[in-house]
Design an enzyme around this catalytic site. Sequence first.
Site, PDB file in Angstrom:
ATOM      1  N   LYS A  84       0.971  -1.188  -0.166  1.00 10.86           N
ATOM      2  CA  LYS A  84      -0.026  -0.057  -0.165  1.00 10.86           C
ATOM      3  C   LYS A  84       0.880   1.196   0.079  1.00 10.86           C
ATOM      4  O   LYS A  84       1.732   1.217   0.845  1.00 10.86           O
ATOM      5  CB  LYS A  84      -0.830   0.006   1.236  1.00 10.86           C
ATOM      6  CG  LYS A  84      -2.220  -0.638   1.175  1.00 10.86           C
ATOM      7  CD  LYS A  84      -2.942  -0.378   2.713  1.00 10.86           C
ATOM      8  CE  LYS A  84      -4.411  -0.564   2.483  1.00 10.86           C
ATOM      9  NZ  LYS A  84      -5.032  -0.267   3.754  1.00 10.86           N
TER      10      LYS A  84
HETATM   11  C1  E4P Z   1      -8.422  -0.035   3.674  1.00  5.26           C
HETATM   12  O1  E4P Z   1      -7.632  -0.530   3.184  1.00  5.26           O
HETATM   13  C2  E4P Z   1      -8.240   0.800   5.052  1.00  5.26           C
HETATM   14  O2  E4P Z   1      -7.545   0.145   5.912  1.00  5.26           O
HETATM   15  C3  E4P Z   1      -9.706   1.051   5.661  1.00  5.26           C
HETATM   16  O3  E4P Z   1     -10.881   0.769   4.810  1.00  5.26           O
HETATM   17  C4  E4P Z   1      -9.863   2.415   6.288  1.00  5.26           C
HETATM   18  O4  E4P Z   1     -11.121   2.623   6.777  1.00  5.26           O
HETATM   19  P1  E4P Z   1     -11.488   3.582   7.980  1.00  5.26           P
HETATM   20  O5  E4P Z   1     -12.004   4.789   7.472  1.00  5.26           O
HETATM   21  O6  E4P Z   1     -12.576   2.739   8.807  1.00  5.26           O
HETATM   22  O7  E4P Z   1     -10.127   3.861   8.749  1.00  5.26           O
END
Ligand code: E4P
Length: 217
Positions: A84
């Site tokens: 990522k």
């Molecule tokens: C995606 O890969 C992220 O880890 C995640 O969906 C972020 O979500 P949040 O807005 O609940 O922190």
Amino acid sequence: MVKIFLDTANVSEVKYAADIGLIEGCTTNPTLIMKEGRDYNETLVEICNIVNGPVSAETVALDAEGMVREGEAFAKLHKNIIIKVPMTQQGMKACRLLTAKGIRVNVTLCFQANQALLAAKAGAFIISPFIGRLDDISQDGMQLIRDIRQIYDNYGFGTQILAASIRHPIHVLESAKAGANIATLPFKVWEQLFQHPLTDKGIKQFLDDWEKVPKKK
Ligand code: E4P
């Protein structure tokens, strides 16, 4: 087909979902691993050994070279790891460099469709639009998924759309209808997908009625 990933760094949750057999990948981030209070690499390897699919590990460097260095180190941990990087100029450079090395990239923190267009051009394997966080600020998160789907289909981009920041089952349903390739779910939402009060009521009634059926010894 929409794939179901778990959005967690909790190994017990991953184990549980994998045992049921309905988890096709996993996404993690610094916040999720912070909540677990565990070593990131060690946790990633444990998750990779359970999940038969992509497991996202997030870089924290802000420069492309740093992201590539961190990404290469993560990629060495397990074949399931994908990297990522954030949706920034340096992130797009890192995306291009990592992709050229054969390492799959998930571009995270996408909040507008132009960002998804750039990520696809940079060779991203996955783009992660954060729908819940957009809803939180009174913008239409689901419209972002629809816009990205349309742009990718118009030009034949193979980048997979991963609906992220999912808050409830309706997000999952609408993402699937909008043509997202993947939805990543907090464990609570994953459990909610299975549930309906009429299912529970129906099971209870069948069991109660079964008790009344005469049975030969
Ligand atoms: C995606 O890969 C992220 O880890 C995640 O969906 C972020 O979500 P949040 O807005 O609940 O922190």
